[in-house]
Design a protein around this motif. Sequence first.
Motif, mmCIF file in Angstrom:
data_model
loop_
_atom_site.group_PDB
_atom_site.id
_atom_site.type_symbol
_atom_site.label_atom_id
_atom_site.label_comp_id
_atom_site.label_asym_id
_atom_site.label_seq_id
_atom_site.Cartn_x
_atom_site.Cartn_y
_atom_site.Cartn_z
ATOM 1 N N LEU A 7 0.833 -1.203 0.000
ATOM 2 C CA LEU A 7 0.000 0.000 0.000
ATOM 3 C C LEU A 7 0.867 1.251 0.000
ATOM 4 N N THR A 8 1.881 1.260 0.849
ATOM 5 C CA THR A 8 2.767 2.424 0.928
ATOM 6 C C THR A 8 3.425 2.695 -0.422
ATOM 7 N N ALA A 9 3.959 1.649 -1.044
ATOM 8 C CA ALA A 9 4.614 1.812 -2.339
ATOM 9 C C ALA A 9 3.632 2.303 -3.387
ATOM 10 N N THR A 10 2.431 1.743 -3.374
ATOM 11 C CA THR A 10 1.411 2.136 -4.348
ATOM 12 C C THR A 10 1.037 3.601 -4.183
ATOM 13 N N LEU A 11 0.843 4.032 -2.957
ATOM 14 C CA LEU A 11 0.473 5.428 -2.696
ATOM 15 C C LEU A 11 1.572 6.373 -3.156
ATOM 16 N N LEU A 12 2.816 6.007 -2.899
ATOM 17 C CA LEU A 12 3.918 6.877 -3.292
ATOM 18 C C LEU A 12 4.053 6.943 -4.812
ATOM 19 N N ILE A 55 -8.749 4.957 2.010
ATOM 20 C CA ILE A 55 -7.839 5.344 0.936
ATOM 21 C C ILE A 55 -7.263 4.109 0.254
ATOM 22 N N SER A 56 -6.950 3.072 1.032
ATOM 23 C CA SER A 56 -6.386 1.860 0.418
ATOM 24 C C SER A 56 -7.363 1.236 -0.565
#
Length: 205
Positions: A7-12, A55-56
């Motif tokens: 999720l973190t990588a996708t958001l960034l 958000i995810s």
Amino acid sequence: MGPKHILTATLLVLAGCAGLPPEQPRPRVALDTTAGRIVLALDAEAAPISSCNFISYVVFGDYDNGSFFRTVVRDTNTANPNPIDVIQAATPRGSDDDARPPIPLERTRDTGLRHRAGTVSMARDGPDSATSSFFIVTQDTPSLDFGGARNPDGQGFAAFGRVVEGLDVARRIQKMPANAQEQLTPPVVIRSARLLDAAPSVCTR
């Protein structure tokens, strides 16, 4: 790589590719529905668990082709001693979508948020059971807050943002035809749900 890191990588990546503006205190999500556009501002500071969970689902496209499928109108919800005014939405997989684990309940007692007209909140059965289904409150409904009697456990629901554009659309959806089980006939399709601002840092830690 675990789900949180994905999720973190996708958001960034999304933030970089889409040229999103700098992080906003209340990131917005636009819902393009067959009844009109609704924009939500999420309060990730007061309700980070619910906001980041929502958000995810948005960034992974889970709400695309989902729907507002349920309407509850105070004037006709007389079978319950605590009637409410809400419209409820779900992913295409339905309101019991278990694609991700349920999240802890962020009680309004702790967040300071309230279920006023325009509030967006997580649907749930028991405490700590919410996944993806959410609802929009169309009129002030304090029985949905902690200590309220809408849910017999008295724990209330997790408010995590508010409508900043399109409350008239939500109210129009609420008045659309429904059957005896409060199911909209037909449902209002969510064509897409898109994050308009950079994801808050609390969601990428």
